[in-house]
Design an enzyme around this catalytic site. Structure first.
Site, mmCIF file in Angstrom:
data_model
loop_
_atom_site.group_PDB
_atom_site.id
_atom_site.type_symbol
_atom_site.label_atom_id
_atom_site.label_comp_id
_atom_site.label_asym_id
_atom_site.label_seq_id
_atom_site.Cartn_x
_atom_site.Cartn_y
_atom_site.Cartn_z
ATOM 1 N N SER A 24 54.142 32.253 36.987
ATOM 2 C CA SER A 24 53.710 31.199 37.907
ATOM 3 C C SER A 24 52.324 31.441 38.488
ATOM 4 C CB SER A 24 54.692 31.109 39.083
ATOM 5 O OG SER A 24 55.948 30.736 38.612
ATOM 6 N N ASP A 74 44.875 41.831 39.887
ATOM 7 C CA ASP A 74 46.283 41.783 40.303
ATOM 8 C C ASP A 74 46.795 43.166 40.677
ATOM 9 O OD1 ASP A 74 45.789 39.254 39.399
ATOM 10 O OD2 ASP A 74 47.048 39.396 37.628
ATOM 11 N N LEU A 99 51.462 34.101 40.103
ATOM 12 C CA LEU A 99 51.559 34.901 41.334
ATOM 13 C C LEU A 99 51.728 36.384 41.010
ATOM 14 C CD1 LEU A 99 53.843 32.551 43.471
ATOM 15 C CD2 LEU A 99 51.347 32.648 43.395
ATOM 16 N N THR A 109 36.987 35.631 37.146
ATOM 17 C CA THR A 109 35.768 36.416 37.380
ATOM 18 C C THR A 109 36.027 37.903 37.168
ATOM 19 O OG1 THR A 109 36.313 36.257 39.734
ATOM 20 C CG2 THR A 109 34.521 34.861 38.940
HETATM 21 C C1 GLA Z 1 45.444 36.621 35.503
HETATM 22 C C2 GLA Z 1 44.896 37.994 35.190
HETATM 23 C C3 GLA Z 1 43.839 38.397 36.211
HETATM 24 C C4 GLA Z 1 42.780 37.286 36.373
HETATM 25 C C5 GLA Z 1 43.430 35.925 36.570
HETATM 26 C C6 GLA Z 1 42.438 34.803 36.567
HETATM 27 O O1 GLA Z 1 46.149 36.670 36.712
HETATM 28 O O2 GLA Z 1 45.919 38.964 35.186
HETATM 29 O O3 GLA Z 1 43.246 39.613 35.831
HETATM 30 O O4 GLA Z 1 41.893 37.281 35.294
HETATM 31 O O5 GLA Z 1 44.395 35.668 35.577
HETATM 32 O O6 GLA Z 1 41.564 34.918 37.641
#
Ligand code: GLA
Length: 409
Positions: free
Chosen positions: A129, A177, A131, A40
């Site tokens: 992974s 993230d 994370l 999203t």
């Molecule tokens: C990765 C990307 C994030 C996000 C997720 C999926 O972690 O770095 O920005 O888009 O995928 O939600």
């Protein structure tokens, strides 16, 4: 492959052995687990992650020139040297050095930073992974460079810069993230909204636990997973364009909406789904349906976290996984297997976390049921497999942790 982070004294001793002088600062940034709201963020729709107790830790000593010399305490990551500039030539695709060059390049472009450092890294965030080991690295390096360059920024502003910076690596990621790794509060998850970036901290009820389990299948951000990720983003943009045109044609908006929030403002949830169903088909319809329903689930989940509705939150996680599997097509048989084992063990809900294509799941478990869920995942999945993930991070209980810090020694 051990993921254990070296102790500070081992890190500092190794630093002195390498550079002949002690480090003067430590920059640290945590990995994260996303509780709900997947794929999203790059559509400017909300997410609900928390930072982990696992982190990247960078010991460093400022230099008087533009040079960055950086090594990882794990020898399989080759040492790196480059000059800070706008337009730093990238390392080969997939090389860890690109997550170091990314913030240096971006901060040089925006602020003209010109002060490098000698550094040594250690990390216990499992790589590839789901994370967010890569954004933790980008943040730890970016925070250090921002301090050395005497840049005045708030954590969220720096997180936005880091999200832009990471585009250097070729993955068209969103901003979740970097934001949670930079701005998290211990004991809390955060509802994060985008464009502009906003963060609302929500305490996690004391008798809830989030259990993370790794499939051992790496979702490298450089190869096929990167292409599949970027393709999803393009499909979302295409779906938005078609739905936007229809909203204009139907007289629901004066001009074509340029974002998902603008569409949802004109035609909230059910309305947007109805328009999508009427004008989209195939993958574009599936991607659109996932994004719209997932954003709705994030809003509900944030409220359920506040009201400590464990069963309700768990149901939303289950629905999220189903949507990621059938509409977004980013799950795998291993992820589905772990989700099923978590549920069999008594989890209130479980879903893949991060981008998918491998990596980890997250399960919501009442405190009293943790041992059973952990046993179900360890025995049911890891009991029958060859080692494919570091033993200490195959199944673990996530501790909601604080965001990045920069400290003088
Ligand atoms: C990765 C990307 C994030 C996000 C997720 C999926 O972690 O770095 O920005 O888009 O995928 O939600």
């Amino acid at each position: 492959m051990p993921t254990e982070r070296s102790s500070d004294s081992a890190l500092f001793d190794a630093f002195i052995a390498r550079y002949g002088a002690p480090p003067t600062h430590v920059s640290r940034a945590p990995g994260r687990v996303n509780l709900i709201g997947e794929h999203t963020d790059y559509n400017d729709l909300p997410v609900l992650p928390m930072a982990l107790q696992r982190e990247v830790r960078l010991a460093l000593r400022p230099r008087q020139d533009r040079r960055v010399r950086l090594a990882n305490i794990r020898a399989e990551f080759r040492p790196l040297e480059f000059e800070i500039a706008s337009g730093i030539p990238p390392s080969e695709s997939g090389d860890w050095g690109n997550y170091v060059k990314a913030p240096a390049d971006h901060l040089a472009r925006h602020f003209g930073i010109d002060r490098g450092f000698d550094g040594l890294l250690t990390s216990d965030v499992p790589v590839a992974s789901g994370l967010s080991s890569s954004s933790a690295l980008v943040n730890a390096v970016g925070l250090a460079l921002a301090h050395l360059g005497e840049i005045e920024t708030e954590p969220l502003a720096l997180a936005s810069l880091m999200a832009e910076a990471e585009q250097y690596t070729g993955t068209r990621g969103g901003g979740m993230d970097q934001a949670i790794s930079m701005g998290a509060r211990a004991g809390h998850a955060a509802r994060i909204d985008f464009a502009p970036l906003r963060m609302r901290h929500v305490p996690i009820p004391s008798d809830w636990r989030f259990v993370v389990a790794d499939t051992g299948v790496r979702a490298e951000k450089s190869g096929a997973a990167q292409r599949a990720y970027n393709l999803r983003r393009t499909e979302c943009e295409q779906a938005l364009e078609v739905v936007g045109e229809e909203l204009v044609r139907a007289g629901k908006v004066p001009g074509r909406p340029s974002s998902y929030p603008a569409v949802l403002k004109a035609v909230p949830h059910d309305g947007a789904l109805a328009v999508g169903e009427s004008v989209l088909e195939g993958n574009l319809l599936k991607r659109f349906r996932h994004v719209v329903t997932e954003a709705h689930r994030v809003g509900l989940a944030a409220d359920m976290l506040v009201s400590a509705d464990l069963a309700g939150f768990g149901n939303l996680m289950d629905a999220s996984h189903g949507s990621l599997r059938t509409d977004y097509n980013v799950s795998s048989s291993e992820l589905d297997e772990l989700v099923a084992l978590a549920k069999e063990g008594g989890a209130a809900g479980a879903r893949l976390t991060g981008a998918g294509f491998g990596g980890c799941i997250v399960a919501l478990v009442p405190l009293v049921g943790v041992d059973e869920v952990v046993a179900s995942l360890r025995d049911g999945y890891w009991g029958t497999r060859d080692p494919g993930a570091p033993a200490d991070s195959r199944v673990f209980v996530a501790v909601p942790s604080a965001g990045a810090t920069y400290t003088s020694l």
